[in-house]
Scaffold this active site. Structure first.
Site, mmCIF file in Angstrom:
data_model
loop_
_atom_site.group_PDB
_atom_site.id
_atom_site.type_symbol
_atom_site.label_atom_id
_atom_site.label_comp_id
_atom_site.label_asym_id
_atom_site.label_seq_id
_atom_site.Cartn_x
_atom_site.Cartn_y
_atom_site.Cartn_z
ATOM 1 N N CYS A 101 95.821 43.023 -33.535
ATOM 2 C CA CYS A 101 95.201 43.115 -34.860
ATOM 3 C C CYS A 101 95.638 41.985 -35.796
ATOM 4 C CB CYS A 101 95.531 44.449 -35.515
ATOM 5 S SG CYS A 101 94.980 45.876 -34.575
ATOM 6 N N HIS A 353 87.149 46.754 -39.269
ATOM 7 C CA HIS A 353 88.354 46.083 -38.773
ATOM 8 C C HIS A 353 88.084 45.480 -37.402
ATOM 9 C CE1 HIS A 353 92.336 45.168 -37.521
ATOM 10 N NE2 HIS A 353 92.684 46.353 -37.020
ATOM 11 N N CYS A 384 99.668 46.613 -39.644
ATOM 12 C CA CYS A 384 100.311 47.092 -38.429
ATOM 13 C C CYS A 384 99.641 46.415 -37.242
ATOM 14 C CB CYS A 384 100.221 48.610 -38.326
ATOM 15 S SG CYS A 384 98.543 49.269 -38.203
#
Length: 419
Positions: A101, A353, A384
């Protein structure tokens, strides 16, 4: 034997400008179902150059593009291929990067380090994820020792399960709280969109489908008008009677981001915008089973390095992979769930996302918020990261009266301290 002269010099790193495609829903019905991932990156790079005509393309020293699933149209060293496809001079190199991510965030911190060390002057950094074409984990082969040797809890390999684990660690973060936070994210995003703030960060993308050509001009995932009552009815797919739902977590999305970074002296030389200055960055590892807590130790480490405190941070852009992960960060620092400094324009729960792209979305929004808020000196972007990590970058607002950046040639003031 003679010693070569050093070519390095420490200098300020600035975020010049950022852009992103509208984010789409992953899957056959999403706006980018028939659009290539690398074409999304190309569109973002070309828009950056169009918006910053003072930047000669040949001055770009590197193109770093992140992707979590580096295969197909997200493979083949996508930083280099997208640079060629975007029409940059063949002399401009590029590479691919992966930190799940935080891919785009790592593209920025890695190339930013090169700028700070004096080896680059200007770079393009960003990320892409086409989760419709390449679902997270596609083609991976985790080493069986992870489970056989009990190196990680089995839940660590499923991000939704790690969010449920975080609820277990923070029993005060109830489903009611996460649903309320998710609704607020939708409301803040909708208000920012209506004010024109979101459109300013987007580049329209031509799309193709069985129905013909279209034009993506806005994010597909948002659900304006969502209520807490709506979210209370959703299933909890990761655990019976659990707390994580499709409503209080980011969805599966497609999209790309790109940003220009430069040495502050180079930005002045070329007449480039200075959106913000990088104060510092930090990454930290945590138990993969509770990966959502990663932003806390990453931020703690960075605050210790810079000498700043959490009270110095006037704006927060926290990636909303899951509402519980954001609330765990806020609870650690004693920040209210509805603190107006946090995600002023909503977050990933609303807009989406697309994994490796999201870090630059946070930065692009913070840069534009700095322009609106000269009273705020420092801002923070944090997220995160799957497999148990967190990443944080602190930025300084050049519009603040105490900005510690390099002054343009001709002034007598010198750079101040970062603290």
């Amino acid at each position: 034997m003679s010693v070569p002269a050093s070519t390095s010099s420490q200098r300020n790193v600035v975020f010049v400008d950022g852009i992103r495609t509208p984010f789409g829903k992953a899957g056959p019905k999403g706006i980018y179902a028939d659009t290539r991932a690398d074409d999304l990156v190309v569109k973002a790079i070309r828009e950056l150059l169009r918006k910053n005509p003072n930047l000669p393309p040949e001055r770009i020293d590197e193109v770093a593009i992140a992707a979590t699933t580096q295969t197909g149209d997200q493979g083949l060293t996508i930083g280099r291929t997208s640079a060629l496809l975007a029409g940059l001079p063949r002399s401009v190199p590029g590479f691919a990067i992966d930190r799940m991510c935080a891919g785009a965030m790592t593209s920025v911190t890695t190339t930013g380090s090169g700028i700070g060390f004096g080896q680059y002057d200007v770079v393009i950094a960003g990320g892409v994820e086409h989760m419709g074409r390449h679902p997270m984990g596609e083609g991976v082969d985790p080493n069986p020792r992870f489970l056989a040797d009990k190196l990680v809890d089995p839940s660590a390999l499923v991000m939704g399960n790690t969010a449920e684990n975080l609820h277990d660690r923070f029993p005060s973060i109830t489903k009611d709280r996460t649903d309320a936070y998710a609704v607020a994210s939708q409301e803040k995003y909708d208000a920012a969109k209506k004010a024109g703030y979101i459109a300013d960060t987007l580049v329209p993308v031509a799309t193709k489908s069985a129905a013909g050509w279209g034009l993506a001009t806005e994010d597909e995932p948002p659900r304006p008008g969502t209520t807490v009552e709506d979210l209370a009815k959703l299933k909890t797919p990761f655990r019976p009677a659990g707390r994580v739902t499709a409503g209080n977590a980011a969805g599966l999305n497609d999209g790309a981001t790109a940003a220009i970074l430069a040495g502050e002296d180079t930005a002045h030389e070329l007449g480039l915008n200075i959106g913000m200055r990088m104060v510092g960055f930090s990454f930290a590892g945590v138990d993969p089973a509770v990966m959502g807590i990663g932003p806390v130790p990453a931020t703690e480490k960075l605050l210790g390095r810079t000498g700043l405190s959490i009270s110095d941070i006037g704006l927060f852009e926290i990636n909303e992979a899951f509402a519980v992960q954001v609330l765990a960060f806020l609870e650690h620092y004693g920040i209210a769930d509805d603190d107006p400094r946090v995600n002023q324009w909503g977050g990933a729960i609303a807009c989406g996302h697309p994994l490796a792209s999201s870090g630059v979305r946070l930065m692009t929004q913070l840069s534009r918020q700095f322009a609106q808020r000269p009273d705020v000196r420092y801002g923070l972007t944090t997220m995160c990261i799957g497999l148990g990590m967190g990443g944080t970058v602190i930025w300084e607002n050049p519009n603040h009266s105490d900005y510690a950046g390099v002054k343009p040639a001709g002034t007598t003031e010198t750079a101040g301290a970062a603290k």
